[in-house]
Design an enzyme around this catalytic site. Sequence first.
Site, PDB file in Angstrom:
ATOM      1  N   ASP A 247       0.832  -1.207   0.000  1.00 31.65           N
ATOM      2  CA  ASP A 247       0.000   0.000   0.000  1.00 31.65           C
ATOM      3  C   ASP A 247       0.862   1.250   0.000  1.00 31.65           C
ATOM      4  O   ASP A 247       2.054   1.213   0.336  1.00 31.65           O
ATOM      5  CB  ASP A 247      -0.887   0.037   1.239  1.00 31.65           C
ATOM      6  CG  ASP A 247      -2.028  -0.968   1.186  1.00 31.65           C
ATOM      7  OD1 ASP A 247      -2.568  -1.276   2.253  1.00 31.65           O
ATOM      8  OD2 ASP A 247      -2.366  -1.428   0.083  1.00 31.65           O
ATOM      9  N   LYS A 269      -4.172   2.592  -2.197  1.00 34.42           N
ATOM     10  CA  LYS A 269      -5.432   3.326  -2.343  1.00 34.42           C
ATOM     11  C   LYS A 269      -5.304   4.633  -1.600  1.00 34.42           C
ATOM     12  O   LYS A 269      -4.746   4.700  -0.510  1.00 34.42           O
ATOM     13  CB  LYS A 269      -6.599   2.510  -1.788  1.00 34.42           C
ATOM     14  CG  LYS A 269      -6.808   1.189  -2.509  1.00 34.42           C
ATOM     15  CD  LYS A 269      -7.835   0.357  -1.792  1.00 34.42           C
ATOM     16  CE  LYS A 269      -8.038  -0.963  -2.517  1.00 34.42           C
ATOM     17  NZ  LYS A 269      -6.812  -1.772  -2.547  1.00 34.42           N
ATOM     18  N   MET A 382      -8.238   7.830   8.731  1.00 31.73           N
ATOM     19  CA  MET A 382      -8.702   8.305   7.418  1.00 31.73           C
ATOM     20  C   MET A 382      -9.802   9.356   7.560  1.00 31.73           C
ATOM     21  O   MET A 382     -10.785   9.357   6.808  1.00 31.73           O
ATOM     22  CB  MET A 382      -9.201   7.116   6.573  1.00 31.73           C
ATOM     23  CG  MET A 382      -8.134   6.062   6.333  1.00 31.73           C
ATOM     24  SD  MET A 382      -8.774   4.523   5.612  1.00 31.73           S
ATOM     25  CE  MET A 382      -9.635   3.807   7.025  1.00 31.73           C
TER      26      MET A 382
END
Length: 471
Positions: A247, A269, A382
């Site tokens: 990632d 992502k 996030m």
Amino acid sequence: MDYLPLFADIRHKPVLVVGGGDVAARKIELLRRAGARVLVVSLELCDELAELETQGEIEWLAKAYDASQLDRVFFVIAATDDGDLNGQVFQDATDRFLLANVVDDQPKCSFIFPSIVDRSPLVVAISSGGTAPVLARLLREKIETLLPATLGQMAEIAGQWRGKVKARFSKMSDRRRFWEKAFNGLFASQVGSGNVDGARLTLDKQLDEPEAAQGEIILVGAGPGDSGLLTLRGLQVMQLADVVLYDYLVSDEILDLVRRDADRICVGKRANAHSVPQEETNRLLVELAKQGKRVVRLKGGDPFIFGRGGEELQAAVEAGIPFQVVPGVTAAAGATAYAGIPLTHRDHAQSVLFVTGQCRADSSGTDWPSLARARQTLAIYMGSANAGDIASQLIAHGRDPKTPAAVIGRGTRQDQKVLTGTLDQLDELARNAPTPALLVIGEVVNLHQQLAWYQHSAQQDGRESAVVNLA
């Protein structure tokens, strides 16, 4: 080469130790582990040796040394604080062509004890020839971290299969290839994860179908960024990978620890910019494993905490691919620790909630009243893009607008940045913090000024970590 390295079988053989103190006890412990029959000559015994003598684990031969005691022993160790006596023991042994070791007196040693990495029956010995024992010990410690504790069990199972392998493959080259595949493939991973029965079945299957490729998927948590927080098991697995899917959250210093000749595929992502759909990542994992490869899925933090690790392993289960999981230090634990913000504290927070700032489009409503309760810490992953909405909802459902808040950008990394203020300033804090960022809400944030340590260390080392307080 000043010393010839040897591995001696001393099981049930008599070994004489002259000395009964703590130094002698350390040597006797090693001798007993190797199965020796230990004979001790000493005026008195330390408590540890006295207990062993009472239990019949060692034999207290005499209180005074005599050269005749060297008759019919395998070798001798002198470990007294009497230099003349130690020298006499060495000379008497040399006259009888016996090996002798005088502790901490290298010139009076016809053999020396190496630093040992014990994964019995696999044993690694390191020696500096008596010139730099501390250096040998430091090297041993490094090797200890690289060799899994299960290597011994792997060697034992391999020993049980040697006859089968020899009967199946007549050529030595074929047998070598079989074991190379086993020790670098699924068999080794299964032993490492404690699946011994599965490992035995894997060896049998490889004997029946030596050309069949059987891969696996290993989900590894890389931690929040600092390579020092990577687990030992995670490092060992990364060193054995054929291919690594990683990632954006995985730091460069972590990626530098991946096996050099492993293929690397970024499937990262980012908010509003998904470079690789989750379904494609799942497909890649399965496809590569079916090619017989050891696939390491390297994920920032812990793979089971907002990391979609469960979804990826469900794909492995559906495809019949063997898998295992190596947990990692999650961002909430690592970043707050480096920021000096304890997640719980008797005076400020009796609970902590890990929350994602992003939800699936079809998810049910968030339980804002529960999240807004006082005397608890919220660690929000996030959440930077939605920080304003999060703050508004928490305030609307009863959380004090002046509740301490922090945003930790690039936590645990050399350029970590900690911004502190209050809940009604959360949006501004998030907009000024580098990503990836963790939002922390609760009274524990007030402890940051008192307990912050990493930015001080960073400043002393010339790094770029910074603290900003908007309150």
